[in-house]
Structure formats: C-alpha cells, structure tokens
Design a protein around this motif. Structure first.
Motif, PDB file in Angstrom:
ATOM      1  N   HIS A  62      28.025 -40.265 -34.751  1.00 58.43           N
ATOM      2  CA  HIS A  62      28.815 -40.505 -33.652  1.00 58.43           C
ATOM      3  C   HIS A  62      29.494 -39.360 -33.345  1.00 58.43           C
ATOM      4  CE1 HIS A  62      31.792 -42.459 -30.671  1.00 58.43           C
ATOM      5  NE2 HIS A  62      32.685 -41.741 -31.255  1.00 58.43           N
ATOM      6  N   LYS A  63      30.240 -38.726 -34.058  1.00 58.88           N
ATOM      7  CA  LYS A  63      30.867 -37.383 -33.999  1.00 58.88           C
ATOM      8  C   LYS A  63      30.120 -36.301 -33.072  1.00 58.88           C
ATOM      9  CE  LYS A  63      33.250 -33.485 -36.217  1.00 58.88           C
ATOM     10  NZ  LYS A  63      33.452 -32.913 -37.545  1.00 58.88           N
ATOM     11  N   LEU A  64      28.746 -36.257 -34.165  1.00 53.84           N
ATOM     12  CA  LEU A  64      27.726 -35.120 -33.503  1.00 53.84           C
ATOM     13  C   LEU A  64      27.090 -35.679 -32.100  1.00 53.84           C
ATOM     14  CD1 LEU A  64      26.518 -32.557 -33.730  1.00 53.84           C
ATOM     15  CD2 LEU A  64      24.929 -33.363 -35.344  1.00 53.84           C
ATOM     16  N   LYS A  65      26.908 -36.893 -32.102  1.00 51.94           N
ATOM     17  CA  LYS A  65      26.308 -37.459 -30.963  1.00 51.94           C
ATOM     18  C   LYS A  65      27.305 -37.054 -29.725  1.00 51.94           C
ATOM     19  CE  LYS A  65      27.288 -41.425 -29.207  1.00 51.94           C
ATOM     20  NZ  LYS A  65      27.500 -42.801 -28.992  1.00 51.94           N
ATOM     21  N   GLY A  66      28.511 -37.209 -29.548  1.00 54.70           N
ATOM     22  CA  GLY A  66      29.598 -37.094 -28.681  1.00 54.70           C
ATOM     23  C   GLY A  66      29.324 -35.650 -28.360  1.00 54.70           C
ATOM     24  N   SER A  67      29.556 -34.701 -29.373  1.00 55.87           N
ATOM     25  CA  SER A  67      29.740 -33.117 -29.006  1.00 55.87           C
ATOM     26  C   SER A  67      28.320 -32.639 -28.378  1.00 55.87           C
ATOM     27  CB  SER A  67      30.092 -32.491 -30.164  1.00 55.87           C
ATOM     28  OG  SER A  67      29.433 -32.679 -31.341  1.00 55.87           O
ATOM     29  N   SER A  68      27.316 -33.224 -28.955  1.00 56.29           N
ATOM     30  CA  SER A  68      26.001 -32.895 -28.309  1.00 56.29           C
ATOM     31  C   SER A  68      25.780 -33.134 -26.977  1.00 56.29           C
ATOM     32  CB  SER A  68      25.026 -33.585 -29.313  1.00 56.29           C
ATOM     33  OG  SER A  68      24.941 -33.104 -30.584  1.00 56.29           O
ATOM     34  N   SER A  69      26.097 -34.344 -26.476  1.00 56.98           N
ATOM     35  CA  SER A  69      26.091 -34.843 -25.239  1.00 56.98           C
ATOM     36  C   SER A  69      26.958 -34.009 -24.292  1.00 56.98           C
ATOM     37  CB  SER A  69      26.416 -36.514 -25.339  1.00 56.98           C
ATOM     38  OG  SER A  69      26.564 -36.696 -23.877  1.00 56.98           O
ATOM     39  N   ASN A  70      28.184 -33.719 -24.904  1.00 62.27           N
ATOM     40  CA  ASN A  70      29.038 -32.745 -24.008  1.00 62.27           C
ATOM     41  C   ASN A  70      28.585 -31.405 -23.530  1.00 62.27           C
ATOM     42  OD1 ASN A  70      31.220 -34.714 -23.898  1.00 62.27           O
ATOM     43  ND2 ASN A  70      32.360 -33.869 -25.674  1.00 62.27           N
ATOM     44  N   PHE A  71      27.761 -30.825 -24.426  1.00 59.80           N
ATOM     45  CA  PHE A  71      27.219 -29.703 -24.395  1.00 59.80           C
ATOM     46  C   PHE A  71      25.778 -29.657 -23.838  1.00 59.80           C
ATOM     47  CE2 PHE A  71      30.737 -27.937 -26.709  1.00 59.80           C
ATOM     48  CZ  PHE A  71      30.711 -26.672 -26.281  1.00 59.80           C
ATOM     49  N   GLY A  72      25.192 -31.077 -23.281  1.00 55.06           N
ATOM     50  CA  GLY A  72      24.016 -31.181 -22.849  1.00 55.06           C
ATOM     51  C   GLY A  72      22.807 -31.163 -23.958  1.00 55.06           C
ATOM     52  N   PHE A  73      22.974 -31.386 -25.148  1.00 48.16           N
ATOM     53  CA  PHE A  73      21.850 -31.770 -26.067  1.00 48.16           C
ATOM     54  C   PHE A  73      21.472 -32.895 -26.018  1.00 48.16           C
ATOM     55  CE2 PHE A  73      22.459 -27.741 -29.370  1.00 48.16           C
ATOM     56  CZ  PHE A  73      22.911 -26.790 -28.280  1.00 48.16           C
ATOM     57  N   ALA A  74      20.689 -33.405 -25.090  1.00 50.47           N
ATOM     58  CA  ALA A  74      20.243 -34.922 -24.605  1.00 50.47           C
ATOM     59  C   ALA A  74      19.608 -35.330 -25.781  1.00 50.47           C
ATOM     60  CB  ALA A  74      19.704 -34.752 -23.524  1.00 50.47           C
ATOM     61  N   LYS A  75      18.458 -34.557 -26.374  1.00 54.47           N
ATOM     62  CA  LYS A  75      17.687 -35.179 -27.278  1.00 54.47           C
ATOM     63  C   LYS A  75      18.345 -35.370 -28.713  1.00 54.47           C
ATOM     64  CE  LYS A  75      12.847 -34.862 -28.750  1.00 54.47           C
ATOM     65  NZ  LYS A  75      11.321 -33.920 -28.719  1.00 54.47           N
ATOM     66  N   VAL A  76      19.346 -34.399 -28.920  1.00 53.52           N
ATOM     67  CA  VAL A  76      20.047 -34.717 -30.259  1.00 53.52           C
ATOM     68  C   VAL A  76      20.974 -35.956 -30.139  1.00 53.52           C
ATOM     69  CG1 VAL A  76      21.838 -33.567 -31.592  1.00 53.52           C
ATOM     70  CG2 VAL A  76      20.060 -32.282 -30.696  1.00 53.52           C
ATOM     71  N   ALA A  77      21.657 -35.962 -29.076  1.00 51.13           N
ATOM     72  CA  ALA A  77      22.627 -37.293 -28.828  1.00 51.13           C
ATOM     73  C   ALA A  77      21.691 -38.323 -28.702  1.00 51.13           C
ATOM     74  CB  ALA A  77      23.114 -37.230 -27.365  1.00 51.13           C
ATOM     75  N   LYS A  78      20.567 -38.540 -28.117  1.00 54.46           N
ATOM     76  CA  LYS A  78      19.430 -39.692 -28.156  1.00 54.46           C
ATOM     77  C   LYS A  78      19.467 -40.136 -29.633  1.00 54.46           C
ATOM     78  CE  LYS A  78      15.643 -41.813 -26.115  1.00 54.46           C
ATOM     79  NZ  LYS A  78      14.591 -41.829 -26.969  1.00 54.46           N
ATOM     80  N   ALA A  79      18.968 -39.243 -30.565  1.00 55.09           N
ATOM     81  CA  ALA A  79      18.259 -39.437 -31.785  1.00 55.09           C
ATOM     82  C   ALA A  79      19.622 -39.972 -32.677  1.00 55.09           C
ATOM     83  CB  ALA A  79      17.679 -38.343 -32.356  1.00 55.09           C
ATOM     84  N   LEU A  80      20.615 -39.166 -32.254  1.00 59.92           N
ATOM     85  CA  LEU A  80      21.905 -39.770 -33.042  1.00 59.92           C
ATOM     86  C   LEU A  80      22.397 -41.126 -32.584  1.00 59.92           C
ATOM     87  CD1 LEU A  80      23.629 -36.231 -33.552  1.00 59.92           C
ATOM     88  CD2 LEU A  80      22.596 -37.593 -35.434  1.00 59.92           C
ATOM     89  N   ALA A  81      22.151 -41.344 -31.506  1.00 59.15           N
ATOM     90  CA  ALA A  81      22.653 -42.664 -30.991  1.00 59.15           C
ATOM     91  C   ALA A  81      21.865 -43.940 -31.629  1.00 59.15           C
ATOM     92  CB  ALA A  81      22.620 -42.856 -29.614  1.00 59.15           C
ATOM     93  N   ASN A  82      20.513 -43.558 -31.822  1.00 57.12           N
ATOM     94  CA  ASN A  82      19.724 -44.456 -32.565  1.00 57.12           C
ATOM     95  C   ASN A  82      20.189 -44.953 -33.895  1.00 57.12           C
ATOM     96  OD1 ASN A  82      17.246 -46.175 -32.793  1.00 57.12           O
ATOM     97  ND2 ASN A  82      16.595 -44.400 -34.304  1.00 57.12           N
ATOM     98  N   ILE A  83      20.785 -43.625 -34.598  1.00 59.00           N
ATOM     99  CA  ILE A  83      21.372 -44.150 -35.899  1.00 59.00           C
ATOM    100  C   ILE A  83      22.517 -44.884 -35.928  1.00 59.00           C
ATOM    101  CG2 ILE A  83      22.645 -42.809 -37.920  1.00 59.00           C
ATOM    102  CD1 ILE A  83      20.351 -40.570 -37.388  1.00 59.00           C
ATOM    103  N   GLU A  84      23.437 -44.163 -34.783  1.00 61.17           N
ATOM    104  CA  GLU A  84      24.872 -45.011 -34.704  1.00 61.17           C
ATOM    105  C   GLU A  84      24.686 -46.410 -34.374  1.00 61.17           C
ATOM    106  OE1 GLU A  84      28.951 -44.550 -32.263  1.00 61.17           O
ATOM    107  OE2 GLU A  84      27.119 -43.660 -31.909  1.00 61.17           O
ATOM    108  N   ASP A  85      23.763 -46.707 -33.107  1.00 62.68           N
ATOM    109  CA  ASP A  85      23.578 -47.968 -33.007  1.00 62.68           C
ATOM    110  C   ASP A  85      22.978 -49.068 -33.760  1.00 62.68           C
ATOM    111  OD1 ASP A  85      25.124 -47.002 -30.785  1.00 62.68           O
ATOM    112  OD2 ASP A  85      23.269 -46.738 -29.507  1.00 62.68           O
ATOM    113  N   ASN A  86      21.878 -48.390 -34.771  1.00 63.30           N
ATOM    114  CA  ASN A  86      21.190 -49.451 -35.280  1.00 63.30           C
ATOM    115  C   ASN A  86      21.067 -49.334 -36.744  1.00 63.30           C
ATOM    116  OD1 ASN A  86      19.693 -50.131 -32.898  1.00 63.30           O
ATOM    117  ND2 ASN A  86      19.113 -48.328 -32.638  1.00 63.30           N
TER     118      ASN A  86
END
Length: 122
Positions: A62-86
C-alpha cells in the motif's frame, strides 16, 4: 491510460513541470527520497514471509503503491495494487509474479524518468 503504460507522464509534469520550465530542486530531492524508500520497501516485500506476514506485506504494498502513483509510476502502482487488493486469495506464485513485475517496473521507471529529467541525474 492503457494497462501496459509504464509511466504517467502527465502526473510527472504536474510535479516537475514541462521540459521548458525551470526545474524544482525540492521536487528532485523528494524524487530521490522516493526512489531510496521504494528500494527499501521492495526489499522488505521480498524478505517478508508470505505465510505469516501478510498484513505487513499489504502495508508495504500500500505504501509503495501510493507513492509510486504520486510519482507517475503507473505500472508499479498497478502491480502493487494487485498484491494489496488480493492478498487474501493470492497464491505464493501470483504474489511473487506481481512483486517481480513491480520491482522490474520500478527500476525501468526510475531509469526512464532520470533520462527525461536530466536534473535528476546525480
């Protein structure tokens, strides 16, 4: 934005400005802190126990997903969202695959951003 987009350049332009604008050194420092923190977070995710530390793995994702999203690292945020959400239903193999995708995209994104914004190279 398609699912395969590595970087959300519009998000980064909101942070760093457009190429012809003066570069904000405070934002450069924040970017470098994000990269260092992100590397540490990825190491924590790789070192965590999948069987007994799922809450911690979710928090780090969750932490890295949020900061990645803030800095535009879209693919990182998507992969981490999969972990967090599932996390509750992920197999170990699926967790490792998402984590590997996040780590690879993190390094690739860092390289792309520093290539585009030369002021970040130091």
């Amino acid at each position: 934005m398609s699912d395969s987009v590595l970087i959300d350049w519009e998000q980064l332009e909101m942070i760093f400005g457009e190429e012809d604008e003066e570069f904000d050194e405070d934002m450069a420092e924040l970017f470098h802190e994000f990269v260092e923190d992100g590397k540490g977070c990825l190491e924590n995710l790789k070192a965590g126990s999948f069987d007994s530390d799922k809450d911690s793995l979710c928090r780090d994702s969750h932490k890295l997903k949020g900061s990645s999203s803030n800095f535009g690292f879209a693919k990182v945020a998507k992969a981490l969202a999969n972990i967090e959400d599932n996390m509750a239903i992920l197999t170990y193999e699926a967790f490792k695959a998402s984590l590997s995708e996040a780590e690879s995209a993190f390094h690739e994104s860092t390289e792309e951003v520093t290539r585009k914004y030369l002021a970040l190279q130091n």
